[in-house]
Scaffold this active site. Sequence first.
Site, short mmCIF file in Angstrom:
data_model
loop_
_atom_site.label_atom_id
_atom_site.label_comp_id
_atom_site.label_asym_id
_atom_site.label_seq_id
_atom_site.Cartn_x
_atom_site.Cartn_y
_atom_site.Cartn_z
NE ARG A 38 -18.54 -10.99 13.43
CZ ARG A 38 -18.30 -12.23 13.01
NH1 ARG A 38 -18.31 -12.53 11.72
NH2 ARG A 38 -18.04 -13.17 13.89
NE ARG A 54 -5.65 8.40 0.66
CZ ARG A 54 -5.44 7.33 -0.11
NH1 ARG A 54 -5.75 6.15 0.34
NH2 ARG A 54 -4.94 7.47 -1.35
CG HIS A 108 -4.55 0.37 -8.31
ND1 HIS A 108 -5.88 0.25 -7.99
CD2 HIS A 108 -4.04 1.32 -7.46
CE1 HIS A 108 -6.17 1.09 -7.01
NE2 HIS A 108 -5.07 1.75 -6.67
CG MET A 122 7.69 -2.88 -4.00
SD MET A 122 6.08 -3.69 -3.82
CE MET A 122 6.51 -5.04 -2.80
N GLY A 123 5.38 -0.18 -6.83
CA GLY A 123 5.01 1.01 -7.59
C GLY A 123 4.28 0.68 -8.87
CG PHE A 124 5.21 -1.06 -11.93
CD1 PHE A 124 4.92 -0.53 -13.19
CD2 PHE A 124 6.44 -0.76 -11.35
CE1 PHE A 124 5.83 0.28 -13.84
CE2 PHE A 124 7.36 0.04 -12.00
CZ PHE A 124 7.06 0.57 -13.24
NE ARG A 127 -3.88 7.54 -7.37
CZ ARG A 127 -3.99 6.67 -6.37
NH1 ARG A 127 -4.24 7.12 -5.16
NH2 ARG A 127 -3.85 5.37 -6.57
CG HIS A 133 -2.07 0.84 1.27
ND1 HIS A 133 -2.47 1.63 0.22
CD2 HIS A 133 -2.95 1.13 2.30
CE1 HIS A 133 -3.53 2.35 0.59
NE2 HIS A 133 -3.83 2.07 1.84
CG ASP A 161 2.75 4.53 -3.84
OD1 ASP A 161 2.52 5.65 -3.36
OD2 ASP A 161 2.25 3.48 -3.42
#
Length: 376
Positions: free
Chosen positions: A356, A337, A261, A257-259, A270, A222, A312
Amino acid sequence: MAEAKQLSGAGLRGQVAGETALCTVGKSGAGLTYRGYDIADLAEKAQFEEIAYLLLRGKLPNRQELDAYTKKLQSLRGLPAALKTVLEQIPKDAHPMDVMRTGCSMLGNLETEEDFSEQDDKIDRMLAVFPSIITYWYRFAHEGVRIETESDVDSIGGHFLELLHGKKPSELHERVMNVSLILYAEHEFNASTFTARVCASTLSDIHSCVTGAIGSLRGPLHGGANEAAMALIQKFKTPEEAEEGLMGMLERKEKIMGFGHAIYKESDPRNAIIKQWSKKLAEEVGDTVLYPVSERCEAVMWREKKLFCNADFFHASAYHFMGIPTELFTPIFVMSRVSGWTAHVKEQRENNRIIRPSADYTGPADAKWVPIEERP
Ligand SMILES: CC(=O)SCCNC(=O)CCNC(=O)[C@H](O)C(C)(C)COP(=O)(O)OP(=O)(O)OC[C@H]1O[C@@H](n2cnc3c(N)ncnc32)[C@H](O)[C@@H]1OP(=O)(O)O
Ligand SMILES: O=C([O-])CC(=O)C(=O)O
């Protein structure tokens, strides 16, 4: 039953878990909107403080409202002495996300939300003080100085840069921070926001909701991906090296990382925005390595896997070009955020039922109790 099993095993992907009027992600093609406004428009035209107001108060502020809101946030930047004392105890090698988590939690002890009628003030305080918390700790731990956390820079992004670097940021850097905070502000039921909503659904306090969300954002799948993306691009000295390196990683089935979604399938809206600012910053600092390396990574990942950069990836180089230490990348995400998290907490509180869900049981049936002396 079989279908439910598959879905819950697959990260609840595609399941609707509630309603929101805050944001749409990937609803029309690859789009992203905050309360109906397109992200490209907001990133080009708005101030982050305006976006926080939009998310938290439900409408864009007029000039008077924005000025008053900005002033209010400016007046809330100071750190209580007891919070400074706690920050000074946190070791230099702590991860700054842990510092954010502790800072938020400690603030909850000192300025407890006694009643939901106080929520707006508590939220504004967090928005205003998070940059102070992280930079106070960072500069104390690394330089041994106790910085003054007040500054007359209007914007939250500019305030962060001024405290971090000990000087007023350039117009360009303040603008990029503003864009970055807007891009990261809100994203529907992502993992950290969902964490905040689950916490809110028990009627817990606002600091608990945000503390939990910070913990959730920290992971490399994340928010932590912007730091991991930096570690990746820094390994390569040329685009050719990057291509070779990525091909090897893909062959070994490593995550890049950064690829990718969970919701977007073709692009993250973005990315184009922050990429353009990263390019401007690369030109400003005369970079001939990190930006071309990043572009090559983007091309290789699309060519080989049809995987695209998420928010990211180009944030990594953009922040780096502004002299921000890598370990502070994810805390910046928090500073932004927190607006989305708390807007969701407010929304959850307006129409609450405890969250729940159920689980499919996969353990043994009819297990017989065995006295401890008889257990193998
Ligand atoms: C602001 C944000 O939080 S954006 C997300 C930041 N996180 C990252 O950048 C971490 C890297 N990316 C990932 O781990 C994933 O793409 C996530 C966590 C974002 C989404 O996860 P999922 O929804 O489970 O991914 P998805 O189902 O689309 O994956 C499909 C396939 O692509 C692969 N894949 C997805 N992303 C990547 C990646 N970054 N590198 C390599 N392979 C990937 C998956 O392993 C999977 O392969 P498989 O079918 O052989 O098992
Ligand atoms: O939506 C998600 O799953 C992750 C993401 O991009 C975000 O939180 O900004």
